[in-house]
Design a protein around this motif. Structure first.
Motif, short mmCIF file in Angstrom:
data_model
loop_
_atom_site.label_atom_id
_atom_site.label_comp_id
_atom_site.label_asym_id
_atom_site.label_seq_id
_atom_site.Cartn_x
_atom_site.Cartn_y
_atom_site.Cartn_z
N GLU A 190 47.84 15.47 40.26
CA GLU A 190 48.73 14.48 40.86
C GLU A 190 48.00 13.17 41.05
N ALA A 191 48.64 12.08 40.63
CA ALA A 191 48.03 10.76 40.74
C ALA A 191 48.83 9.89 41.71
N THR A 192 48.14 8.95 42.35
CA THR A 192 48.79 8.09 43.34
C THR A 192 49.18 6.73 42.77
N ASP A 193 48.52 6.30 41.68
CA ASP A 193 48.86 5.02 41.07
C ASP A 193 48.42 5.05 39.60
N LEU A 194 48.69 3.97 38.88
CA LEU A 194 48.41 3.93 37.45
C LEU A 194 46.92 4.02 37.14
N GLN A 195 46.09 3.42 37.98
CA GLN A 195 44.66 3.51 37.75
C GLN A 195 44.18 4.94 37.89
#
Length: 224
Positions: A190-195
């Motif tokens: 799971e990622a929180t932002d594009l970076q």
């Protein structure tokens, strides 16, 4: 071999509805049917809704007597082929064409129309593409009323058993059974932002290519 047996069944029937989830070989079968139906000199149209799929099929497969086009381009395709109607019709990703207007467009350019003509309609039982509009129940009911031979594709040729189980548990979609071997476990992140997405993707590529030994040419990244 099991997929090829379905092609033999299709050849024995005038009208066929072939249903299956993603990875069950619908496009593979559509192309093989096209090869067989054009072998006697018949003018055959392989129709889809996606311009990306159309371009892929045109680039990948060159079959004499076969016209590959989108449903919107069917009229112009018939004009370029110098014919009024095609002898046979093959539809791929048909879930995107299940509206009465689009089926009417197919009917206009098929010898004998959908009621009496020769056609094979491949569609995804889970409507997993769903890119070009929702399925019209009336259109599906009409198609099913045309006395077509029905072929359910249950064996998945593309995905491993592990992936099939994950797809079914996460989405409820039926993508078939058996699968293409065992395969590694599904790894979810799971990622929180594009970076964060970029960093995780870079790490996964390193793990798969460098640590797992998979050639870079065999790696596919799908972005949604």
């Amino acid at each position: 071999e099991s997929q090829m047996a379905f092609v033999d069944s299709i050849e024995l029937n005038q009208r066929v509805i072939c249903s299956g989830g993603a990875g069950t070989g619908k496009t593979f079968l559509a192309v093989e049917v096209a090869r067989r139906w054009t072998a006697d000199g018949s003018a055959v149209a392989l129709v889809c809704s996606s311009p990306w799929l159309m371009n892929y099929l045109k680039t990948k497969f060159v079959i004499p007597g076969l016209t590959v086009c989108t449903v919107q381009g069917l009229k112009n395709a018939a004009r370029r082929a110098a014919i009024d109607k095609f002898d046979a019709l093959i539809v791929d990703e048909g879930q995107d064409l299940l509206s009465m207007d689009l089926l009417s467009g197919l009917d206009d350019f098929l010898d004998g129309g959908l009621e009496s003509g020769r056609w094979c309609f491949f569609h995804d039982v889970n409507n997993q593409a769903g890119l070009f509009g929702a399925v019209d129940p009336e259109a599906l009911e009409y198609l099913n009323s045309l006395n077509a031979f029905k072929i359910p594709l249950k064996r998945n040729c593309r995905n491993t058993g592990v992936i099939l189980d994950k797809v079914k548990s996460s989405t409820g979609a039926d993508a078939g059974v058996d699968g293409a071997g065992a395969g590694p476990e599904v790894n979810e992140l799971e990622a929180t932002d594009l970076q964060c997405v970029a960093d995780m993707l870079a790490s996964e590529i390193q793990r798969i290519v460098w640590d797992g030994g998979l050639p870079e040419s065999d790696l596919t990244i799908l972005l949604y």
